[in-house]
Design an enzyme around this catalytic site. Structure first.
Site, PDB file in Angstrom:
ATOM      1  N   THR A 136      73.783  46.832  18.722  1.00 28.67           N
ATOM      2  CA  THR A 136      72.535  47.537  18.443  1.00 28.67           C
ATOM      3  C   THR A 136      72.176  48.512  19.558  1.00 28.67           C
ATOM      4  O   THR A 136      72.591  48.326  20.705  1.00 28.67           O
ATOM      5  CB  THR A 136      71.410  46.489  18.290  1.00 28.67           C
ATOM      6  OG1 THR A 136      70.156  47.145  18.275  1.00 28.67           O
ATOM      7  CG2 THR A 136      71.402  45.481  19.435  1.00 28.67           C
ATOM      8  N   ASP A 137      71.350  49.489  19.209  1.00 26.86           N
ATOM      9  CA  ASP A 137      70.857  50.421  20.240  1.00 26.86           C
ATOM     10  C   ASP A 137      69.866  49.742  21.183  1.00 26.86           C
ATOM     11  O   ASP A 137      69.571  50.267  22.259  1.00 26.86           O
ATOM     12  CB  ASP A 137      70.229  51.671  19.603  1.00 26.86           C
ATOM     13  CG  ASP A 137      69.080  51.391  18.647  1.00 26.86           C
ATOM     14  OD1 ASP A 137      68.719  50.207  18.457  1.00 26.86           O
ATOM     15  OD2 ASP A 137      68.539  52.363  18.075  1.00 26.86           O
ATOM     16  N   GLU A 138      69.354  48.554  20.772  1.00 27.76           N
ATOM     17  CA  GLU A 138      68.330  47.895  21.601  1.00 27.76           C
ATOM     18  C   GLU A 138      68.872  47.461  22.955  1.00 27.76           C
ATOM     19  O   GLU A 138      68.096  47.183  23.870  1.00 27.76           O
ATOM     20  CB  GLU A 138      67.733  46.685  20.865  1.00 27.76           C
ATOM     21  CG  GLU A 138      67.122  47.080  19.558  1.00 27.76           C
ATOM     22  CD  GLU A 138      66.020  46.145  19.059  1.00 27.76           C
ATOM     23  OE1 GLU A 138      65.597  45.260  19.811  1.00 27.76           O
ATOM     24  OE2 GLU A 138      65.596  46.340  17.918  1.00 27.76           O
ATOM     25  N   TYR A 162      66.221  38.975  22.036  1.00 27.89           N
ATOM     26  CA  TYR A 162      67.248  39.418  21.075  1.00 27.89           C
ATOM     27  C   TYR A 162      68.174  40.444  21.730  1.00 27.89           C
ATOM     28  O   TYR A 162      69.403  40.299  21.705  1.00 27.89           O
ATOM     29  CB  TYR A 162      66.584  40.024  19.825  1.00 27.89           C
ATOM     30  CG  TYR A 162      67.526  40.878  18.999  1.00 27.89           C
ATOM     31  CD1 TYR A 162      68.575  40.313  18.284  1.00 27.89           C
ATOM     32  CD2 TYR A 162      67.380  42.271  18.954  1.00 27.89           C
ATOM     33  CE1 TYR A 162      69.456  41.099  17.542  1.00 27.89           C
ATOM     34  CE2 TYR A 162      68.243  43.065  18.215  1.00 27.89           C
ATOM     35  CZ  TYR A 162      69.286  42.479  17.511  1.00 27.89           C
ATOM     36  OH  TYR A 162      70.151  43.264  16.780  1.00 27.89           O
ATOM     37  N   LYS A 166      72.236  40.306  22.602  1.00 26.21           N
ATOM     38  CA  LYS A 166      73.233  41.262  22.080  1.00 26.21           C
ATOM     39  C   LYS A 166      73.946  41.956  23.254  1.00 26.21           C
ATOM     40  O   LYS A 166      75.159  42.160  23.218  1.00 26.21           O
ATOM     41  CB  LYS A 166      72.570  42.301  21.163  1.00 26.21           C
ATOM     42  CG  LYS A 166      72.030  41.760  19.855  1.00 26.21           C
ATOM     43  CD  LYS A 166      73.082  41.164  18.922  1.00 26.21           C
ATOM     44  CE  LYS A 166      74.019  42.183  18.322  1.00 26.21           C
ATOM     45  NZ  LYS A 166      74.877  41.580  17.263  1.00 26.21           N
TER      46      LYS A 166
HETATM   47  P1  NAD Z   1      70.501  39.558   9.122  1.00 25.62           P
HETATM   48  O1  NAD Z   1      69.578  38.715   9.924  1.00 25.62           O
HETATM   49  O2  NAD Z   1      70.024  40.166   7.856  1.00 25.62           O
HETATM   50  O3  NAD Z   1      71.816  38.730   8.762  1.00 25.62           O
HETATM   51  C1  NAD Z   1      72.452  37.888   9.685  1.00 25.62           C
HETATM   52  C2  NAD Z   1      73.476  37.044   8.931  1.00 25.62           C
HETATM   53  O4  NAD Z   1      74.172  36.228   9.890  1.00 25.62           O
HETATM   54  C3  NAD Z   1      72.836  36.087   7.908  1.00 25.62           C
HETATM   55  O5  NAD Z   1      73.573  36.088   6.707  1.00 25.62           O
HETATM   56  C4  NAD Z   1      72.928  34.731   8.591  1.00 25.62           C
HETATM   57  O6  NAD Z   1      73.031  33.647   7.688  1.00 25.62           O
HETATM   58  C5  NAD Z   1      74.211  34.894   9.404  1.00 25.62           C
HETATM   59  N1  NAD Z   1      74.239  33.995  10.570  1.00 25.62           N
HETATM   60  C6  NAD Z   1      73.259  33.814  11.495  1.00 25.62           C
HETATM   61  N2  NAD Z   1      73.640  32.877  12.380  1.00 25.62           N
HETATM   62  C7  NAD Z   1      74.897  32.481  12.012  1.00 25.62           C
HETATM   63  C8  NAD Z   1      75.820  31.542  12.541  1.00 25.62           C
HETATM   64  N3  NAD Z   1      75.533  30.817  13.628  1.00 25.62           N
HETATM   65  N4  NAD Z   1      77.005  31.379  11.911  1.00 25.62           N
HETATM   66  C9  NAD Z   1      77.298  32.100  10.799  1.00 25.62           C
HETATM   67  N5  NAD Z   1      76.467  32.994  10.258  1.00 25.62           N
HETATM   68  C10 NAD Z   1      75.274  33.182  10.864  1.00 25.62           C
HETATM   69  O7  NAD Z   1      71.016  40.675  10.133  1.00 25.62           O
HETATM   70  P2  NAD Z   1      71.361  42.208   9.867  1.00 25.62           P
HETATM   71  O8  NAD Z   1      70.122  43.002   9.981  1.00 25.62           O
HETATM   72  O9  NAD Z   1      72.226  42.316   8.679  1.00 25.62           O
HETATM   73  O10 NAD Z   1      72.231  42.512  11.188  1.00 25.62           O
HETATM   74  C11 NAD Z   1      73.620  42.235  11.205  1.00 25.62           C
HETATM   75  C12 NAD Z   1      74.188  42.606  12.564  1.00 25.62           C
HETATM   76  O11 NAD Z   1      73.936  43.982  12.827  1.00 25.62           O
HETATM   77  C13 NAD Z   1      73.572  41.830  13.722  1.00 25.62           C
HETATM   78  O12 NAD Z   1      74.599  41.545  14.639  1.00 25.62           O
HETATM   79  C14 NAD Z   1      72.575  42.807  14.330  1.00 25.62           C
HETATM   80  O13 NAD Z   1      72.416  42.570  15.701  1.00 25.62           O
HETATM   81  C15 NAD Z   1      73.268  44.134  14.078  1.00 25.62           C
HETATM   82  N6  NAD Z   1      72.394  45.302  13.917  1.00 25.62           N
HETATM   83  C16 NAD Z   1      71.354  45.290  13.040  1.00 25.62           C
HETATM   84  C17 NAD Z   1      70.586  46.442  12.853  1.00 25.62           C
HETATM   85  C18 NAD Z   1      69.438  46.472  11.884  1.00 25.62           C
HETATM   86  O14 NAD Z   1      68.711  47.472  11.826  1.00 25.62           O
HETATM   87  N7  NAD Z   1      69.224  45.461  11.065  1.00 25.62           N
HETATM   88  C19 NAD Z   1      70.891  47.601  13.580  1.00 25.62           C
HETATM   89  C20 NAD Z   1      71.960  47.579  14.484  1.00 25.62           C
HETATM   90  C21 NAD Z   1      72.717  46.427  14.629  1.00 25.62           C
HETATM   91  O1  DAU Z   2      67.374  49.248  16.585  1.00 21.16           O
HETATM   92  C1  DAU Z   2      68.189  48.357  15.902  1.00 21.16           C
HETATM   93  C2  DAU Z   2      67.430  47.075  15.653  1.00 21.16           C
HETATM   94  O2  DAU Z   2      66.484  47.355  14.624  1.00 21.16           O
HETATM   95  C3  DAU Z   2      68.317  45.904  15.256  1.00 21.16           C
HETATM   96  O3  DAU Z   2      69.171  45.601  16.320  1.00 21.16           O
HETATM   97  C4  DAU Z   2      67.476  44.686  14.891  1.00 21.16           C
HETATM   98  O4  DAU Z   2      68.316  43.651  14.412  1.00 21.16           O
HETATM   99  C5  DAU Z   2      66.494  45.070  13.812  1.00 21.16           C
HETATM  100  O5  DAU Z   2      65.650  43.981  13.532  1.00 21.16           O
HETATM  101  C6  DAU Z   2      65.664  46.277  14.243  1.00 21.16           C
HETATM  102  O6  DAU Z   2      64.751  45.922  15.317  1.00 21.16           O
HETATM  103  P1  DAU Z   2      63.262  46.512  15.400  1.00 21.16           P
HETATM  104  O7  DAU Z   2      62.467  45.595  16.211  1.00 21.16           O
HETATM  105  O8  DAU Z   2      63.285  47.948  15.758  1.00 21.16           O
HETATM  106  O9  DAU Z   2      62.870  46.423  13.812  1.00 21.16           O
HETATM  107  P2  DAU Z   2      61.581  45.881  13.064  1.00 21.16           P
HETATM  108  O10 DAU Z   2      61.756  46.241  11.626  1.00 21.16           O
HETATM  109  O11 DAU Z   2      61.247  44.485  13.410  1.00 21.16           O
HETATM  110  O12 DAU Z   2      60.430  46.796  13.663  1.00 21.16           O
HETATM  111  C7  DAU Z   2      60.494  48.221  13.578  1.00 21.16           C
HETATM  112  C8  DAU Z   2      59.286  48.781  14.316  1.00 21.16           C
HETATM  113  O13 DAU Z   2      58.101  48.455  13.557  1.00 21.16           O
HETATM  114  C9  DAU Z   2      59.061  48.190  15.683  1.00 21.16           C
HETATM  115  O14 DAU Z   2      58.551  49.200  16.553  1.00 21.16           O
HETATM  116  C10 DAU Z   2      57.994  47.116  15.470  1.00 21.16           C
HETATM  117  C11 DAU Z   2      57.178  47.689  14.331  1.00 21.16           C
HETATM  118  N1  DAU Z   2      56.582  46.693  13.411  1.00 21.16           N
HETATM  119  C12 DAU Z   2      57.379  45.752  12.853  1.00 21.16           C
HETATM  120  C13 DAU Z   2      56.868  44.805  11.990  1.00 21.16           C
HETATM  121  C14 DAU Z   2      57.756  43.734  11.403  1.00 21.16           C
HETATM  122  C15 DAU Z   2      55.232  46.772  13.081  1.00 21.16           C
HETATM  123  O15 DAU Z   2      54.499  47.670  13.566  1.00 21.16           O
HETATM  124  N2  DAU Z   2      54.732  45.847  12.218  1.00 21.16           N
HETATM  125  C16 DAU Z   2      55.482  44.855  11.677  1.00 21.16           C
HETATM  126  O16 DAU Z   2      54.930  44.005  10.920  1.00 21.16           O
END
Ligand code: NAD
Ligand code: DAU
Length: 360
Positions: A136-138, A162, A166
């Site tokens: 992730t970019d985080e 988190y 990562k």
């Molecule tokens: P998500 O939370 O929707 O899905 C995570 C999946 O992993 C689920 O199906 C869960 O059951 C499985 N999981 C969790 N713990 C596990 C374990 N111990 N063993 C096996 N499976 C397990 O997450 P997502 O948003 O799809 O993100 C997927 C990946 O991409 C993550 O590594 C996250 O850090 C990365 N990522 C997410 C975003 C985003 O915007 N959502 C952006 C950049 C990177």
């Molecule tokens: O940048 C990549 C990341 O994006 C991934 O690595 C993470 O897995 C994914 O969860 C996401 O993280 P963020 O914290 O950026 O996403 P989230 O949707 O939780 O929040 C987006 C922005 O919105 C953040 O600035 C917090 C704000 N927010 C979020 C929620 C849930 C609110 O203002 N209100 C809310 O209720």
């Protein structure tokens, strides 16, 4: 036929990736999905492909070394795409431990299993094997308003538990590359949105709440910036890095689509008004008055912005779906999948929501 081992394939991005890969490669690939089905894992996401003979689901925890070793013992794996993780920042603030276990120890377990299968007696690796660590970019921390971008060379400076978990897993992958010559990539992607996203995350939460006339919680001043990418563009980037990337490299993925959270909320409200037909009772619920400023997230990163120059120059990846189109596709998907939303918001979600936001 190449065999892919996808971890976390029942989650948001993992399931979209599996659909993308079967659409692109059809029956010329085999996918093994390893997922232990936490609250975020949902087999509904894979209903349309679950009967394919070239798709296998294994309900296994990535920290379970014996079970993971067994899967590698039974299958010759060509590509590993490692999504499985705890992914929600707010949950990591409340309960960091599970993030360290899954994201750090789980990644180490996957690396060791792959290394055991792929390494030859002379320390080199079987040809054409690749491990892609989805990050992730985080991990880069936070940028000031309106200034600068994250590059692959930017310092690693995570703030939330988190992001720290990562970043730790990224470092372990890098250590395996540097020490053992392990054939891996790291990708650092910006915020994804699209079908199957769990409604703890901003975009699906706002869509769902607005349709039900519930408050739209905005943390802090609502001016934190995220860089949004449609999930299929992320899937495409992962596939392209696997096939065209330079082994051992890190690639940033993002589409230069930076928006303040409050802008996102207004776009969603406007798009819902535009897309809902007159006469649909849900249309009456859509109102700017639902916007509710709430206590800020602890340690809330101000701004993320990815510079995708390297992946564009070296691999030729560019996003295809601009935000205006992507958000319409996403909202249309949620309109068509009301049952999906109903199922995932029943049970534990209600408790999570009440604990997190103090309202039902
Ligand atoms: P998500 O939370 O929707 O899905 C995570 C999946 O992993 C689920 O199906 C869960 O059951 C499985 N999981 C969790 N713990 C596990 C374990 N111990 N063993 C096996 N499976 C397990 O997450 P997502 O948003 O799809 O993100 C997927 C990946 O991409 C993550 O590594 C996250 O850090 C990365 N990522 C997410 C975003 C985003 O915007 N959502 C952006 C950049 C990177
Ligand atoms: O940048 C990549 C990341 O994006 C991934 O690595 C993470 O897995 C994914 O969860 C996401 O993280 P963020 O914290 O950026 O996403 P989230 O949707 O939780 O929040 C987006 C922005 O919105 C953040 O600035 C917090 C704000 N927010 C979020 C929620 C849930 C609110 O203002 N209100 C809310 O209720």
């Amino acid at each position: 036929m190449k065999t892919y081992l996808v971890t976390g394939g029942a989650g948001f991005i993992g399931s979209n990736f599996i659909h993308y890969m079967f659409r692109k490669y059809g029956d010329t690939i085999r996918i093994i999905n390893v997922d232990c089905l936490t609250y975020a894992g949902n087999l509904e996401n894979l209903r349309e492909i679950e009967d394919k003979p070239n798709y296998i689901f294994k309900k296994v925890d990535i920290c379970d070394e014996d079970a993971i070793t067994r899967i590698f013992g039974e299958n010759e794996i060509d590509r590993i795409v490692h999504f499985a993780a705890e992914s929600h920042v707010d949950r990591s603030i409340r309960n960091p431990n599970v993030f360290m276990k899954t994201n750090v120890i789980g990644t180490l377990t996957m690396l060791n299993a792959a290394k055991n299968q792929w390494e030859l007696p002379d320390g080199s690796y079987k040809p054409d094997k690749r491990f892609l660590h989805v990050s992730t970019d985080e991990v880069y921390g936070s940028l000031p308003d309106g200034d600068g971008y994250f590059y692959e060379t930017s310092p690693i400076d995570p703030h939330s538990p988190y992001a720290a978990s990562k970043a730790s897993s990224d470092f372990i992958v890098k250590a395996y590359v540097d020490t053992f010559g392990f054939p891996a990539f790291i990708t650092n992607c910006s915020n994804n949105y699209g079908p199957y996203q769990f409604p703890e995350k901003l975009i699906p939460l706002i869509i769902n709440n607005a349709l039900h006339g519930k408050q739209l919680p905005v943390y802090g001043d609502g001016k934190n910036v995220r860089d949004w990418l449609y999930v299929d563009d992320h899937a495409k980037a992962i596939d392209m890095v696997l096939e065209k990337g330079r082994l051992g490299e890190r690639y940033n993925i993002g589409g230069h689509n930076e928006k303040q959270n409050i802008e996102i909320i207004h776009i969603i409200l406007d798009t819902l008004r535009e897309m809902l037909p007159d006469g649909d009772p849900r249309k009456q619920n859509i109102s700017d008055n639902l916007i509710s400023y709430v206590e800020d997230r602890k340690g809330h990163d101000r701004r993320y912005a990815i510079a995708p120059d390297k992946i564009k120059a070296e691999i030729g990846w560019e996003p295809e779906i601009m935000f205006e189109e992507g958000i319409k596709k996403t909202i249309a998907w949620f309109f068509e999948h009301e049952d999906w939303m109903k199922n995932v918001t029943s049970g534990d979600y209600a408790k999570y929501y009440q604990d997190m936001y103090g309202v039902k």
